[in-house]
Design a protein around this motif. Structure first.
Motif, short mmCIF file in Angstrom:
data_model
loop_
_atom_site.label_atom_id
_atom_site.label_comp_id
_atom_site.label_asym_id
_atom_site.label_seq_id
_atom_site.Cartn_x
_atom_site.Cartn_y
_atom_site.Cartn_z
N GLN A 13 0.82 -1.21 0.00
CA GLN A 13 0.00 0.00 0.00
C GLN A 13 0.86 1.26 0.00
O GLN A 13 0.53 2.24 -0.67
CB GLN A 13 -0.96 -0.01 1.20
N ALA A 14 1.96 1.24 0.74
CA ALA A 14 2.87 2.39 0.74
C ALA A 14 3.43 2.61 -0.66
O ALA A 14 3.50 3.74 -1.15
CB ALA A 14 4.00 2.17 1.75
N GLU A 15 3.82 1.52 -1.32
CA GLU A 15 4.33 1.63 -2.69
C GLU A 15 3.27 2.15 -3.65
O GLU A 15 3.56 2.94 -4.55
CB GLU A 15 4.86 0.28 -3.16
N PRO A 89 24.29 4.91 9.69
CA PRO A 89 23.65 6.08 9.05
C PRO A 89 23.22 5.85 7.61
O PRO A 89 22.30 6.49 7.12
CB PRO A 89 24.70 7.18 9.13
N ASP A 90 23.88 4.92 6.91
CA ASP A 90 23.55 4.68 5.51
C ASP A 90 22.49 3.60 5.31
O ASP A 90 22.16 3.25 4.18
CB ASP A 90 24.82 4.30 4.73
N SER A 91 21.93 3.08 6.40
CA SER A 91 20.97 1.98 6.27
C SER A 91 19.55 2.50 6.06
O SER A 91 19.21 3.63 6.43
CB SER A 91 21.00 1.10 7.53
N TRP A 92 18.74 1.66 5.48
CA TRP A 92 17.33 1.99 5.25
C TRP A 92 16.61 2.26 6.57
O TRP A 92 15.77 3.14 6.65
CB TRP A 92 16.63 0.87 4.46
N LEU A 93 16.96 1.51 7.61
CA LEU A 93 16.25 1.66 8.89
C LEU A 93 16.63 2.96 9.60
O LEU A 93 15.77 3.61 10.19
CB LEU A 93 16.48 0.45 9.78
N ARG A 134 10.97 5.10 -1.72
CA ARG A 134 10.99 3.92 -2.61
C ARG A 134 12.25 3.10 -2.36
O ARG A 134 12.20 1.87 -2.28
CB ARG A 134 10.93 4.35 -4.08
N TRP A 135 13.40 3.79 -2.27
CA TRP A 135 14.65 3.11 -1.99
C TRP A 135 14.57 2.38 -0.65
O TRP A 135 14.95 1.21 -0.54
CB TRP A 135 15.82 4.13 -1.97
N CYS A 136 14.07 3.07 0.34
CA CYS A 136 13.97 2.51 1.69
C CYS A 136 13.10 1.25 1.70
O CYS A 136 13.47 0.24 2.28
CB CYS A 136 13.39 3.57 2.64
N LEU A 137 11.96 1.30 1.04
CA LEU A 137 11.05 0.15 1.01
C LEU A 137 11.69 -1.03 0.29
O LEU A 137 11.54 -2.18 0.72
CB LEU A 137 9.72 0.53 0.35
N GLY A 138 12.42 -0.77 -0.78
CA GLY A 138 13.11 -1.84 -1.48
C GLY A 138 14.15 -2.52 -0.61
O GLY A 138 14.24 -3.75 -0.55
N GLU A 139 14.94 -1.70 0.10
CA GLU A 139 15.95 -2.24 1.00
C GLU A 139 15.29 -2.99 2.17
O GLU A 139 15.78 -4.04 2.59
CB GLU A 139 16.83 -1.11 1.55
N LYS A 141 12.43 -4.56 2.18
CA LYS A 141 11.89 -5.85 1.73
C LYS A 141 12.98 -6.92 1.65
O LYS A 141 12.75 -8.07 2.01
CB LYS A 141 11.15 -5.69 0.41
N ALA A 142 14.16 -6.54 1.23
CA ALA A 142 15.27 -7.49 1.19
C ALA A 142 15.66 -7.93 2.61
O ALA A 142 15.90 -9.12 2.86
CB ALA A 142 16.47 -6.87 0.47
N GLU A 143 15.71 -6.98 3.52
CA GLU A 143 16.05 -7.29 4.92
C GLU A 143 14.96 -8.14 5.57
O GLU A 143 15.24 -9.05 6.35
CB GLU A 143 16.26 -6.00 5.70
N ILE A 144 13.72 -7.85 5.25
CA ILE A 144 12.59 -8.59 5.83
C ILE A 144 12.67 -10.06 5.45
O ILE A 144 12.43 -10.94 6.28
CB ILE A 144 11.25 -7.96 5.40
N ALA A 145 13.04 -10.35 4.22
CA ALA A 145 13.18 -11.74 3.79
C ALA A 145 14.19 -12.47 4.66
O ALA A 145 13.96 -13.59 5.11
CB ALA A 145 13.57 -11.80 2.32
N ALA A 146 15.32 -11.82 4.94
CA ALA A 146 16.35 -12.43 5.78
C ALA A 146 15.87 -12.58 7.22
O ALA A 146 16.11 -13.61 7.86
CB ALA A 146 17.62 -11.60 5.73
N LEU A 147 15.17 -11.57 7.73
CA LEU A 147 14.65 -11.65 9.10
C LEU A 147 13.63 -12.77 9.24
O LEU A 147 13.58 -13.44 10.27
CB LEU A 147 14.01 -10.32 9.50
#
Length: 154
Positions: A13-15, A89-93, A134-139, A141-147
């Motif tokens: 929905q955010a996307e 500081p450079d992380s999506w979170l 958009r960049w943050c959400l993409g990053e 989603k990749a982290e969420i898969a690993a978590l």
């Protein structure tokens, strides 16, 4: 709906909000700002849903991101991994947490398009909030898969 499904739904929905066009009329800037802050608010809900999802096995009472990502949060491996991301500081979170804090501030986070004075060079980030989100959400989603993989092992 499962926490996993809810997290996915909120990210989607955010996307979707970020794909909407604000228009070029006199209200276009305000609509763009509303879409950006709305998408950011959905990202916050997705973060809370993710925290609920990866801590299901711990049966926590609260899932506030400030509490769980803070130094006094539960000692769960997935949360520790996210806490480490917040400190980079450079992380999506780290980016997301800073914008969420601004979102809750009285000034908000979305800004009107700047009309730099003629002849001046604007210095700073040229990326729009929507592009950064958009960049943050993409990053994310990749982290969420690993978590999720780590969490499923429990």
């Amino acid at each position: 709906m499962t926490p996993r499904s809810r997290t996915n739904q909120l990210l989607y929905q955010a996307e979707l909000l970020l794909e909407l066009r604000a228009g070029d009329d006199e209200h276009g800037d305000s609509r763009r700002m509303a879409l950006e802050e709305g998408a950011l608010a959905l990202a916050e809900l997705a973060l809370v849903s993710l925290l609920r999802e990866v801590t299901e096995h711990a049966l926590l009472e609260h899932h506030d991101w400030r509490e769980l990502l803070g130094s006094g949060g539960a000692g769960i491996a997935e949360l520790q991994r996210l806490r480490e991301l917040v400190t980079r500081p450079d992380s999506w979170l780290a980016w997301l947490v800073a914008r969420l804090e601004a979102l809750h501030d009285s000034d908000g986070v979305a800004r009107r398009a700047s009309s730099a004075a003629q002849g001046l060079i604007a210095v700073g980030s040229g990326a729009a909030l929507a592009d950064e989100l958009r960049w943050c959400l993409g990053e994310a989603k990749a982290e969420i898969a690993a978590l999720r993989e780590t969490s499923e092992e429990w």
